[in-house]
Enzyme design. Structure first.
Site, PDB file in Angstrom:
ATOM      1  N   ASP A   1       0.705  -1.273  -0.056  1.00 14.05           N
ATOM      2  CA  ASP A   1       0.065  -0.104  -0.002  1.00 14.05           C
ATOM      3  C   ASP A   1       1.114   1.313   0.020  1.00 14.05           C
ATOM      4  OD1 ASP A   1      -2.035   1.828  -0.042  1.00 14.05           O
ATOM      5  OD2 ASP A   1      -2.969   0.903   2.040  1.00 14.05           O
TER       6      ASP A   1
ATOM      7  N   ASP B   1      -2.983   2.499  -5.973  1.00 12.57           N
ATOM      8  CA  ASP B   1      -1.940   2.587  -4.793  1.00 12.57           C
ATOM      9  C   ASP B   1      -1.936   1.255  -4.096  1.00 12.57           C
ATOM     10  OD1 ASP B   1      -4.706   2.759  -3.851  1.00 12.57           O
ATOM     11  OD2 ASP B   1      -3.945   4.098  -2.228  1.00 12.57           O
ATOM     12  N   GLU B   2      -2.372   0.035  -4.567  1.00 10.45           N
ATOM     13  CA  GLU B   2      -2.297  -1.084  -3.747  1.00 10.45           C
ATOM     14  C   GLU B   2      -2.319  -2.338  -4.344  1.00 10.45           C
ATOM     15  OE1 GLU B   2      -5.464  -1.954  -1.042  1.00 10.45           O
ATOM     16  OE2 GLU B   2      -6.853  -0.765  -2.112  1.00 10.45           O
TER      17      GLU B   2
END
Length: 355
Positions: free
Chosen positions: A14, A114-115
């Site tokens: 993350d 973002d992950e």
């Protein structure tokens, strides 16, 4: 007899304050300042916070918050800055991160900008996680936190304990030690509404959820949802990472109006424009629309949705727009409208025959 050494792990990567971090890379003078990104970057306009730097979060600013509320929280912070969202730049930065992850010895499942989940073989998963952080930082100058688990659920939750820039391991061995006394809303997949429903059944903590009766949960929350929630309480989840790209079930467009709409004719016109835009999105994928949903946010901030199936799968823009406009007849025309959205559900990718 010694227990076998585990060497298969799920890692959840993350990126820390991703959008704000990308903006700081573009504008180094913003480092250490409260940065809020959202809308057109004007806090006097309507819009919501896409992300806030850790410095802004210290003042209570969070994602999804109206920009005007964020501005009030930061009104006595002279060095706070508001920036417009720049999706193209964030997509490019995300792609660089995901390409870095794909160059590692891991199975990669991208979850969003973002992950991502990583499926890895490692006797020392913390060491592997630190190598991932180093690789991402080296290629993109972005920091990330990593959760280590024996399944996707535990890895995802573990990341929160590792932030920022750290790692944390959460497995069956320490599940109840770490999570047992926490509120059920601490579980990935349980929001505030579901937590309230569980509380009404006298189920408040993760341990209480794990100990709950399947039949009672099924009777109160549904035959599928009830037992599934108990599995969350037990910390159970997928142990394999799926590298197949995510396939969207639908597309949507929405807009927030700087001045409320009060005329039903204006509402219909706005819905038609949105529907035509979404129709172009589904046409680009050649996946006919099968269902249309209209979202409305009444002033000051109350959101409702209404939807209906289309008579048949279609790529016809006019048919889609007419169906969306027809749904506006279900709206409360005595209330001012601050946001409208249109979403189209699509046929699966293996069924793309237009009608």
């Amino acid at each position: 007899m010694n227990a076998p050494i585990r060497d298969r792990w799920v890692l959840h990567v993350d990126l820390d304050q991703f959008i704000a971090a990308v903006e700081v890379l573009r504008h180094p003078e913003l480092r250490g300042r409260p940065v809020v990104v959202g809308g057109r970057g004007d806090p006097t306009e309507r819009g919501v916070v896409a992300t806030a730097s850790y410095e802004a979060r210290e003042f209570g600013v969070g994602s999804g918050m109206p920009l005007r509320v964020a501005a009030r929280k930061l009104r006595d912070v002279p060095d706070a800055v508001f920036l417009a969202s720049d999706a193209e730049t964030y997509t490019a930065a995300s792609n660089a991160v995901m390409d870095t992850l794909r160059n590692l010895d891991a199975v990669v499942q991208v979850l969003g900008w973002d992950e991502a989940f990583l499926g890895v073989s490692a006797v020392d998963p913390e060491k592997f996680a630190r190598s991932v952080q180093a690789a991402v930082l080296d290629t993109t100058n972005l920091h990330c936190s990593i959760g280590i688990g024996d399944n996707t659920l535990r890895a995802k939750i573990a990341t929160g304990f590792g932030k920022p820039r750290g790692t944390f391991r959460l497995t069956a061995d320490n599940w109840f030690e770490v999570m047992g006394d926490r509120d059920t809303s601490a579980l990935w997949g349980i929001g505030t509404k579901t937590a309230r429903k569980l509380a009404a059944l006298h189920v408040h903590t993760v341990r209480e959820l794990a100990d709950a009766d399947d039949d009672a949960l099924a009777a109160a929350l549904g035959p599928t949802t009830g037992p599934w929630l108990r599995r969350l309480g037990l910390g159970l989840g997928r142990t394999e990472v799926d590298p197949e790209p995510y396939v969207a079930h639908g597309h949507g467009r929405e807009t927030t109006f700087q001045q409320n709409l009060t005329d039903p004719i204006e509402v219909e016109a706005a819905v038609r424009v949105l529907a035509e835009r979404v129709a172009r999105d589904v046409r680009a994928e050649n996946r006919p629309a099968v269902r249309v949903t209209v979202k409305v946010r009444y002033a000051p901030f109350e959101t409702h949705t209404t939807s209906a199936p289309l008579p048949e799968p279609t790529l016809d823009t006019r048919a889609i727009a007419d169906a969306a406009v027809a749904l506006t007849g279900r709206l409360d025309h005595d209330r001012a409208v601050r946001l409208l959205g249109v979403r189209l559900g699509m046929t699966p990718p293996d069924d793309t025959t237009p009608h």
